[in-house]
Every structure is written in C-alpha cells, then in structure tokens.
Design an enzyme around this catalytic site. Structure first.
Site, mmCIF file in Angstrom:
data_model
loop_
_atom_site.group_PDB
_atom_site.id
_atom_site.type_symbol
_atom_site.label_atom_id
_atom_site.label_comp_id
_atom_site.label_asym_id
_atom_site.label_seq_id
_atom_site.Cartn_x
_atom_site.Cartn_y
_atom_site.Cartn_z
ATOM 1 N N ASP A 1 1.155 -1.101 0.432
ATOM 2 C CA ASP A 1 -0.021 -0.375 -0.352
ATOM 3 C C ASP A 1 1.094 0.588 -0.147
ATOM 4 O O ASP A 1 1.831 1.531 0.758
ATOM 5 C CB ASP A 1 -0.851 0.299 1.760
ATOM 6 C CG ASP A 1 -2.270 0.776 0.919
ATOM 7 O OD1 ASP A 1 -2.558 2.450 0.029
ATOM 8 O OD2 ASP A 1 -2.681 0.973 1.970
ATOM 9 N N ASP A 2 0.507 2.046 -0.968
ATOM 10 C CA ASP A 2 1.616 3.090 -1.288
ATOM 11 C C ASP A 2 3.377 2.974 -1.025
ATOM 12 O O ASP A 2 4.062 3.817 -0.906
ATOM 13 C CB ASP A 2 0.667 4.542 0.511
ATOM 14 C CG ASP A 2 -0.012 5.025 -0.116
ATOM 15 O OD1 ASP A 2 -1.148 4.394 -0.509
ATOM 16 O OD2 ASP A 2 -0.815 5.703 1.064
ATOM 17 N N CYS B 1 -6.512 3.780 -3.529
ATOM 18 C CA CYS B 1 -6.814 2.374 -2.796
ATOM 19 C C CYS B 1 -7.919 1.810 -3.966
ATOM 20 O O CYS B 1 -7.654 0.647 -4.077
ATOM 21 C CB CYS B 1 -6.349 2.836 -1.472
ATOM 22 S SG CYS B 1 -5.702 3.116 -0.123
ATOM 23 N N ARG C 1 -7.581 -1.325 -6.405
ATOM 24 C CA ARG C 1 -8.129 -3.118 -6.049
ATOM 25 C C ARG C 1 -9.070 -3.437 -6.552
ATOM 26 O O ARG C 1 -8.735 -4.859 -7.290
ATOM 27 C CB ARG C 1 -7.915 -2.356 -4.200
ATOM 28 C CG ARG C 1 -7.144 -2.351 -3.827
ATOM 29 C CD ARG C 1 -6.890 -1.987 -1.755
ATOM 30 N NE ARG C 1 -6.369 -0.870 -2.040
ATOM 31 C CZ ARG C 1 -4.928 -1.727 -0.932
ATOM 32 N NH1 ARG C 1 -5.019 -2.826 -0.591
ATOM 33 N NH2 ARG C 1 -3.883 -0.873 -0.485
ATOM 34 N N LYS D 1 -6.286 -5.698 3.878
ATOM 35 C CA LYS D 1 -6.832 -4.609 3.506
ATOM 36 C C LYS D 1 -7.719 -4.191 2.357
ATOM 37 O O LYS D 1 -7.720 -5.258 1.471
ATOM 38 C CB LYS D 1 -6.312 -2.917 3.478
ATOM 39 C CG LYS D 1 -6.648 -1.716 3.106
ATOM 40 C CD LYS D 1 -6.079 -0.356 2.193
ATOM 41 C CE LYS D 1 -6.825 0.372 1.631
ATOM 42 N NZ LYS D 1 -5.202 1.078 1.393
ATOM 43 N N HIS E 1 -11.290 -2.897 1.631
ATOM 44 C CA HIS E 1 -11.084 -1.603 0.589
ATOM 45 C C HIS E 1 -12.498 -1.382 -0.224
ATOM 46 O O HIS E 1 -12.501 -0.699 -1.202
ATOM 47 C CB HIS E 1 -10.141 -0.740 0.391
ATOM 48 C CG HIS E 1 -10.280 0.845 1.266
ATOM 49 N ND1 HIS E 1 -9.172 1.644 1.123
ATOM 50 C CD2 HIS E 1 -11.775 1.610 1.270
ATOM 51 C CE1 HIS E 1 -9.686 3.130 0.476
ATOM 52 N NE2 HIS E 1 -10.975 3.020 1.375
ATOM 53 N N SER F 1 -8.579 1.170 4.878
ATOM 54 C CA SER F 1 -7.114 2.450 5.200
ATOM 55 C C SER F 1 -7.022 1.986 6.830
ATOM 56 O O SER F 1 -8.092 2.131 7.540
ATOM 57 C CB SER F 1 -7.149 2.730 5.026
ATOM 58 O OG SER F 1 -6.700 2.830 3.068
ATOM 59 N N HIS G 1 1.179 2.822 3.853
ATOM 60 C CA HIS G 1 0.391 3.366 4.157
ATOM 61 C C HIS G 1 0.531 3.977 5.439
ATOM 62 O O HIS G 1 0.749 3.389 6.319
ATOM 63 C CB HIS G 1 -1.192 2.808 4.073
ATOM 64 C CG HIS G 1 -2.044 3.733 4.073
ATOM 65 N ND1 HIS G 1 -2.997 4.729 5.306
ATOM 66 C CD2 HIS G 1 -3.572 4.031 3.208
ATOM 67 C CE1 HIS G 1 -3.453 5.459 4.241
ATOM 68 N NE2 HIS G 1 -4.030 5.126 2.642
ATOM 69 N N ASP H 1 -0.406 -1.344 -4.827
ATOM 70 C CA ASP H 1 -1.654 -0.354 -5.218
ATOM 71 C C ASP H 1 -1.101 1.056 -5.991
ATOM 72 O O ASP H 1 -2.129 1.297 -6.884
ATOM 73 C CB ASP H 1 -2.470 -0.447 -4.531
ATOM 74 C CG ASP H 1 -2.321 0.465 -3.226
ATOM 75 O OD1 ASP H 1 -1.601 0.677 -2.941
ATOM 76 O OD2 ASP H 1 -3.352 1.130 -2.080
ATOM 77 N N ASN H 2 -0.406 2.063 -5.369
ATOM 78 C CA ASN H 2 -0.464 2.810 -6.010
ATOM 79 C C ASN H 2 1.097 3.771 -5.005
ATOM 80 O O ASN H 2 1.830 3.168 -4.924
ATOM 81 C CB ASN H 2 -1.046 4.197 -6.113
ATOM 82 C CG ASN H 2 -1.865 4.185 -4.863
ATOM 83 O OD1 ASN H 2 -2.889 3.452 -3.529
ATOM 84 N ND2 ASN H 2 -0.757 4.543 -3.791
ATOM 85 N N LYS I 1 0.912 9.697 -5.257
ATOM 86 C CA LYS I 1 -0.208 9.257 -5.367
ATOM 87 C C LYS I 1 -1.413 10.271 -5.139
ATOM 88 O O LYS I 1 -1.112 11.426 -5.523
ATOM 89 C CB LYS I 1 -0.677 9.014 -3.743
ATOM 90 C CG LYS I 1 -2.120 8.373 -3.512
ATOM 91 C CD LYS I 1 -1.731 7.924 -1.913
ATOM 92 C CE LYS I 1 -3.052 6.580 -1.777
ATOM 93 N NZ LYS I 1 -3.723 6.811 -0.104
#
Length: 541
Positions: free
Chosen positions: A44-45, A84, A88, A137, A139, A162, A251, A302-303, A333
């Site tokens: 994540d991130d 996010c 996903r 996660k 989301h 998140s 994240h 994811d990004n 992001k």
C-alpha cells in the site's frame, strides 16, 4: 432476501474464525492435478524507488531484492489507478474503474462497494476448484454482500479499509499525528479533520470482529501467522489455492513496532519498510517450505507514495515530476504523473519464471486477473470486456510484448479534473490531473512539506488547464509524429526547450524532467488520432 440470509448463515457457520481449522480443503486428485497455487501480495502506497532492486539508494528491502534475483522484476509495471479502492477493484476484476464502477475510494460511511455484478478473480478460481483466502486491507465495501466472504473468498482476516480510517490504541506515525482512541470508550474528541475518531478500527476474521481497536504494532505478525496457517493447510490437502494479501504497509500511520535505534538518522518510514520486507520474506519462506515448485508468487503495489505525508512517504525513484514539483504540486499518489501509478513488481515461481530477469514490457495490475486465470486453466467470464492481458509469455518465455497502450483515470479524490496533452521521448500521454501550486516560494520535491513541518495542501489551488471529460490517460508505444522530437539535448532547460505544438509537453522519463510548452487545448490535427483510439478502447462493453 431469503437467499441472502441463507448465504450469511452458511458463511458465518462454515468460515467463522472459531471454525477455521474445519474449512474443507479436500479435493479429488483428478480435480487438483498439478494446477499452480497463487500468492498475490499488494503493498500500500509503496513507491517505485522503495524497492532496492529498482533504486540503489534504497537499502531496506533485502528479502524483496533476493526475490528479484530469484525471479523476474518488472520496471515498467503500472497500477490501474492512483488511489486505493479503484486500484484494488481493477486487480480483482481485470477491468478499469470506468467499467467496474469503482472510480473513488470507499469511506467508512459507504454503504456500497464493488458492484455485485462484477466477477472477482477469487470467484473465478473458486468455481474452478481453488480454495481462496484473503488477508489484509479490503477497501471494496464492508456491509452485507460486499464483504470479502461474499466476493469469492472462503477465508478472510483483515481490516475493512485503510488503517488510518479509524482510531487505534497504538496510532503510530502520521502527518499530522492522530491521537489514540478515547480511553475506556469515553467521549470522542474533535481533532484534525484528517483523523478518523468516530469509529475504532476493527479487525475481522470472516464475519466476526476479533479485535477493536486494532493493535497496529502486532498486525504484521498476525498477518504472517494467518498466511502461514492458510498456506500450510491448503498445501497439506493438495488442493490448489489463491491467497491474496493486501498489506497495511506502507500506508500511514507507520507502525511504531519498535523504538528507533537511531532516531536522528533513521526514519520511521525506513523501519516500516524493513518490517514489510521481513513480512514478505516470512510468507515467501512458508511457501518455499511447503509448495515451492507449485506456487506462483506475485508482488506489487496499489499506487505510488502519498507525497503529502512528507517524511512518512516513500521514494518515486527517478520519477519525481520536476515540472510538477516546481509548481508546488505532488507527482505521486492521487495524480496521473508517473510516480502516482508506476509501482514495483516482482514474479517468483522456481522452475517456471526465469531467475534474475528484468522485464521492460509495459504491464499493468490489470494483467494479474487474466494471467492467473490462464495459468490456473480456468476460463474468463464471457459476458464482459477485460482491460488486462494474459502475460504468461512475458513470465514464462521472456517475451517483452506487453500493452501497446494504457489508460490511467484521474481520481475522484482530486476534485475537478484537468489535463494536458503530453507526449514523451518514447510515449504519448493524455494526463488529466490536479496541479497544485504553493502560495510561497518553490519548494523541494516534497512540495507540501515546508521546513516548519506544517502541511500546505490547503494553500494549493487548481491550475486551470484543458478539461478532458473522460478523465483518462493514454500511454502508448506507437511512433511519435515527425513534428515532435524523440530525443532532447542533455542540457535542455525550460529556457532552452524544443519547439513543440501548442498544448504539448515532452517528458524525458530517463532524466525525469519535463519540458513544457503552453497550456492551451491541443487542436486538430494533433489530437485527432487520440480521439479515434479512445473511441475504439472505450466503446467495448
């Protein structure tokens, strides 16, 4: 509603946390065959430059770097969105948000989720005889039929969104910092609007909340234990499995698992990156001990990093978007700049995926769905269009043939979308984005983080440029028109720029610099070809 009640009852009884050891992993030898298992890990991130194999300045990913040397590393791999939920949703459906309906992040108060008429990767493999599990996660909706147990996952352990979207007793590092939950369930306190204090963050095992608030300092270890349990039981049963692990790392808030040994020289982000790397290494070791030759392992993000989090954000490597940051904006992001969607990616499958190979094929997180389905010997749903490709030949035969073009949506988190027409030294781009300009002097590569430590995002404004209603980006390897140079002098600057058509920017990705020429809308015939291409790409169902 009777079917829904029955489904809830069956899932609750069969797959509750208390009865997890009784999940039926058994399957006949004929059905099992030699079909591969799949472990998909989504960070994540995480920035492209957070992977040491990508960026020599990073020294904190020993296990991931080892995986890169034992498998295949993708240097031109992209998320389908730069936030996010949309990213996903695209991973699990193989479809862009323009098709699957997820174009914004879901909130704590959201009642919906990934549309129920979308078929997930887990549902396809479940129907093909796989046992499916998800850890981490979600989301994509946390009420009713949007829960993971109703979207194809036999087993679920994780958080519904998140981990900054609820208070905890161990809040960790964030910017701005958020307090712990009120002690003893006391009255809520007003705080920064960036802090979620209305609901304590829950941890689910299937349909049951097993911890609330979540203890973030022990969450990574819980994930490792549950992943090991799932892998071992599925392997022992000889039933093929899919395990999707969506990590909380990187994240914010960054978990304060252990005190920093050198607080002056060691960033919390670096400590968190090492913790994530160790977690992935632990999961890989479990796979290697139990089903090494039969398990395909895919790691990606994811990004890009959340640049507004200052020192708690990751590295974009060379994709720093110099033109954008000089205006006081973020190139990471929530934007369609390279740093927002180019992510690290690795594939590992001993005996199948060649070792120590770097692929330059243009690939996407959208490709995971059709590729996994093909490797599993299953069939794609025939009633819909998929934006991803089966890239088995890239993985197994070292082919460099990936996408000819990709579409990148501007995210709803950005508000009103803007765009510029942007060819690069090797690619054309249509880049809708919110460009952020600081009210003060031009800042560093972290434009919303002045030395005072206070965020300056509220002092930013949208730079008015061409509006593009479809909110997409086109990235393709088709040849450039003859009027646009394909190479630039090394000493080129904003005052020494090539002559370009009005409304065009030229991006030198290698040097991560942007030469800019005007903001006026591109007129015909310069954009005539893009309209034709988009007409083909977007008219498919």
């Amino acid at each position: 509603m009777g079917w829904l009640f029955l489904k809830v009852l069956l899932v609750g009884v069969s797959f509750s946390g208390f009865l997890y050891p009784l999940v039926d992993f058994s399957i006949s030898e004929k059905a099992a065959g030699q079909r591969p298992n799949f472990v998909i890990i989504l960070a994540d991130d995480m920035g492209w430059g957070d992977l040491g194999a990508n960026w020599a300045e990073t020294k904190d990913t020993v296990h991931l770097d080892k995986m890169a040397s034992e498998g295949m590393r993708f240097v031109d791999f992209h998320a389908a969105a730069s936030t996010c939920s949309p990213s996903r949703a695209s991973l699990l459906t193989g479809r862009l948000g323009l098709r699957n309906g997820v174009t914004r992040n879901f909130a704590v108060t959201s009642l919906g989720g990934l549309p129920l008429n979308e078929t997930t990767l887990a549902e396809v493999l479940q129907q093909a005889g796989y046992v499916t599990g998800m850890i981490g996660k979600w989301h994509l909706g946390h009420h009713g039929s949007y829960h993971p147990n109703f979207r194809g996952f036999d087993y679920y352990f994780g958080i519904p969104y998140s981990h900054d979207m609820g208070c905890t007793d161990t809040p960790g590092y964030n910017h701005p910092p958020c307090p712990a939950c009120p002690p003893g369930g006391g009255p809520l306190r007003k705080h920064e609007r960036a802090c979620y204090m209305d609901v304590a963050l829950p941890l689910y095992e299937n349909l049951h909340i097993v911890e609330q608030p979540v203890n973030l300092s022990s969450l990574a270890q819980k994930y490792a234990e549950k992943a090991a349990q799932f892998i071992q039981q599925a392997s022992a049963s000889r039933r093929p499995f899919l395990l999707y692990i969506a990590l909380a790392h990187m994240h914010v808030p960054i978990s304060a698992t252990q005190p920093l040994a050198n607080p002056q020289g060691q960033r919390p982000y670096q400590a968190g990156l090492r913790e994530m790397d160790s977690l992935v290494g632990e999961i890989k070791d479990t796979v290697d001990r139990t089903a090494k030759e039969h398990t395909f392992f895919w790691f990606t993000g994811d990004n890009g990093p959340w640049a507004q989090k200052c020192e708690l954000a990751g590295s974009m490597g060379p994709f720093t978007g110099s033109w954008q940051t000089r205006q006081g904006g973020s190139p990471a992001k929530q934007t369609t700049w390279e740093g927002g969607h180019r992510v690290p990616a690795l594939a590992y499958w001993p005996g199948h995926v060649p070792a120590n190979v770097t692929s330059t094929a243009l690939l996407s997180i959208l490709d995971i769905f059709p590729t996994v389905v093909a490797l599993a010997g299953a069939s794609l749903p025939q009633d819909r269009h998929f934006d991803g490709l089966d890239v088995s030949s890239v993985l197994l035969d070292r082919s460099q043939k990936g996408h000819r073009g990709e579409l990148k949506p501007a995210m709803g988190a950005l508000g009103r979308s803007s765009g510029t027409f942007c060819p690069s030294s090797s690619t054309w781009k249509r880049m809708p984005q919110k460009v952020c300009r600081s009210t003060g002097a031009v800042l560093s590569t972290r434009p919303c983080c002045p030395r005072s430590g206070r965020l300056s995002w509220r002092s930013c404004r949208t730079l008015p440029v061409t509006t593009f209603p479809e909110r997409i980006i086109l990235r393709t390897l088709w040849p450039l028109p003859a009027a646009v140079p394909t190479t630039l002098p090394a000493a080129a600057t904003l005052s020494n720029r090539p002559v370009l058509p009005q409304g065009v920017m030229l991006v030198n990705q290698t040097a991560s610099r942007i030469w800019y020429h005007g903001l006026a809308p591109p007129g015909p015939p310069a954009n005539e070809w893009i309209v034709k291409i988009l007409g083909v790409l977007l008219t498919s169902p």
